[in-house]
Design a protein around this motif. Structure first.
Motif, PDB file in Angstrom:
ATOM      1  N   ASP A 198       0.846  -1.188   0.000  1.00  0.00           N
ATOM      2  CA  ASP A 198       0.000   0.000   0.000  1.00  0.00           C
ATOM      3  C   ASP A 198       0.884   1.242   0.000  1.00  0.00           C
ATOM      4  O   ASP A 198       1.387   1.661   1.045  1.00  0.00           O
ATOM      5  CB  ASP A 198      -0.919  -0.025   1.219  1.00  0.00           C
ATOM      6  CG  ASP A 198      -1.925   1.104   1.207  1.00  0.00           C
ATOM      7  OD1 ASP A 198      -2.286   1.563   0.109  1.00  0.00           O
ATOM      8  OD2 ASP A 198      -2.345   1.526   2.295  1.00  0.00           O
ATOM      9  N   ILE A 199       1.085   1.819  -1.162  1.00  0.00           N
ATOM     10  CA  ILE A 199       1.964   2.971  -1.304  1.00  0.00           C
ATOM     11  C   ILE A 199       1.153   4.244  -1.215  1.00  0.00           C
ATOM     12  O   ILE A 199       0.102   4.372  -1.844  1.00  0.00           O
ATOM     13  CB  ILE A 199       2.730   2.897  -2.635  1.00  0.00           C
ATOM     14  CG1 ILE A 199       3.632   1.660  -2.614  1.00  0.00           C
ATOM     15  CG2 ILE A 199       3.536   4.164  -2.871  1.00  0.00           C
ATOM     16  CD1 ILE A 199       4.322   1.375  -3.905  1.00  0.00           C
ATOM     17  N   LYS A 200       1.651   5.175  -0.398  1.00  0.00           N
ATOM     18  CA  LYS A 200       0.981   6.455  -0.198  1.00  0.00           C
ATOM     19  C   LYS A 200       1.860   7.585  -0.726  1.00  0.00           C
ATOM     20  O   LYS A 200       3.062   7.409  -0.930  1.00  0.00           O
ATOM     21  CB  LYS A 200       0.703   6.669   1.292  1.00  0.00           C
ATOM     22  CG  LYS A 200      -0.224   5.639   1.900  1.00  0.00           C
ATOM     23  CD  LYS A 200      -0.385   5.887   3.398  1.00  0.00           C
ATOM     24  CE  LYS A 200      -1.051   4.736   4.096  1.00  0.00           C
ATOM     25  NZ  LYS A 200      -0.231   3.545   4.169  1.00  0.00           N
ATOM     26  N   ASP A 236       5.736   8.464   0.237  1.00  0.00           N
ATOM     27  CA  ASP A 236       6.508   7.308   0.712  1.00  0.00           C
ATOM     28  C   ASP A 236       7.823   7.251  -0.052  1.00  0.00           C
ATOM     29  O   ASP A 236       7.904   7.638  -1.222  1.00  0.00           O
ATOM     30  CB  ASP A 236       5.755   5.993   0.460  1.00  0.00           C
ATOM     31  CG  ASP A 236       4.672   5.716   1.487  1.00  0.00           C
ATOM     32  OD1 ASP A 236       4.569   6.462   2.476  1.00  0.00           O
ATOM     33  OD2 ASP A 236       3.928   4.737   1.292  1.00  0.00           O
ATOM     34  N   VAL A 291      10.517   4.689  -1.574  1.00  0.00           N
ATOM     35  CA  VAL A 291      10.543   3.288  -1.993  1.00  0.00           C
ATOM     36  C   VAL A 291      11.908   2.928  -2.563  1.00  0.00           C
ATOM     37  O   VAL A 291      12.659   3.800  -3.007  1.00  0.00           O
ATOM     38  CB  VAL A 291       9.447   2.994  -3.050  1.00  0.00           C
ATOM     39  CG1 VAL A 291       8.061   3.231  -2.466  1.00  0.00           C
ATOM     40  CG2 VAL A 291       9.638   3.820  -4.315  1.00  0.00           C
ATOM     41  N   ILE A 293       8.889  -0.719   0.223  1.00  0.00           N
ATOM     42  CA  ILE A 293       8.696   0.602   0.809  1.00  0.00           C
ATOM     43  C   ILE A 293       9.795   0.777   1.856  1.00  0.00           C
ATOM     44  O   ILE A 293       9.973  -0.069   2.727  1.00  0.00           O
ATOM     45  CB  ILE A 293       7.311   0.736   1.462  1.00  0.00           C
ATOM     46  CG1 ILE A 293       6.211   0.558   0.410  1.00  0.00           C
ATOM     47  CG2 ILE A 293       7.177   2.074   2.166  1.00  0.00           C
ATOM     48  CD1 ILE A 293       4.806   0.509   0.980  1.00  0.00           C
ATOM     49  N   THR A 318      10.389   3.976   3.681  1.00  0.00           N
ATOM     50  CA  THR A 318       9.768   4.730   4.777  1.00  0.00           C
ATOM     51  C   THR A 318       8.365   5.113   4.358  1.00  0.00           C
ATOM     52  O   THR A 318       8.125   5.448   3.200  1.00  0.00           O
ATOM     53  CB  THR A 318      10.552   6.017   5.131  1.00  0.00           C
ATOM     54  OG1 THR A 318      10.670   6.819   3.962  1.00  0.00           O
ATOM     55  CG2 THR A 318      11.921   5.713   5.699  1.00  0.00           C
ATOM     56  N   GLU A 319       7.457   5.067   5.304  1.00  0.00           N
ATOM     57  CA  GLU A 319       6.078   5.416   5.017  1.00  0.00           C
ATOM     58  C   GLU A 319       5.777   6.792   5.563  1.00  0.00           C
ATOM     59  O   GLU A 319       6.202   7.143   6.663  1.00  0.00           O
ATOM     60  CB  GLU A 319       5.124   4.393   5.629  1.00  0.00           C
ATOM     61  CG  GLU A 319       5.225   3.038   4.976  1.00  0.00           C
ATOM     62  CD  GLU A 319       4.137   2.088   5.438  1.00  0.00           C
ATOM     63  OE1 GLU A 319       3.056   2.550   5.823  1.00  0.00           O
ATOM     64  OE2 GLU A 319       4.376   0.881   5.414  1.00  0.00           O
ATOM     65  N   ASN A 320       5.022   7.558   4.806  1.00  0.00           N
ATOM     66  CA  ASN A 320       4.579   8.871   5.248  1.00  0.00           C
ATOM     67  C   ASN A 320       3.477   8.667   6.286  1.00  0.00           C
ATOM     68  O   ASN A 320       2.560   7.892   6.072  1.00  0.00           O
ATOM     69  CB  ASN A 320       4.063   9.676   4.039  1.00  0.00           C
ATOM     70  CG  ASN A 320       3.629  11.055   4.432  1.00  0.00           C
ATOM     71  OD1 ASN A 320       4.109  11.616   5.407  1.00  0.00           O
ATOM     72  ND2 ASN A 320       2.722  11.618   3.677  1.00  0.00           N
TER      73      ASN A 320
END
Length: 59
Positions: free
Chosen positions: A2-4, A7, A9, A53, A55-57
């Motif tokens: 689930d990419i926001k 993010d 990648v 991913i 780091t996730e925002n």
């Protein structure tokens, strides 16, 4: 995966990229790609180009 928006990648090429636009979730994204020479290119990437991913925002 689930990419926001925003993010960071890792691409299968080994480069890292920040997602700056989601064209179609799970399909295509616009990303600022960190190139090995230190430059940054903005380009369209596809889901299959992404390895993980990094780091996730939080937003």
């Amino acid at each position: 995966m689930d990419i926001k928006l925003y993010d960071k990648v890792r691409l299968k090429s080994g480069e890292t990229a920040s997602i700056v636009e989601i064209y179609e979730d799970g399909i295509a994204y616009e990303a600022d790609i960190d190139r090995p020479d230190g430059s940054i290119d903005t380009d369209t990437i596809r889901q299959e180009d992404i390895a993980a991913i990094v780091t996730e925002n939080a937003a």
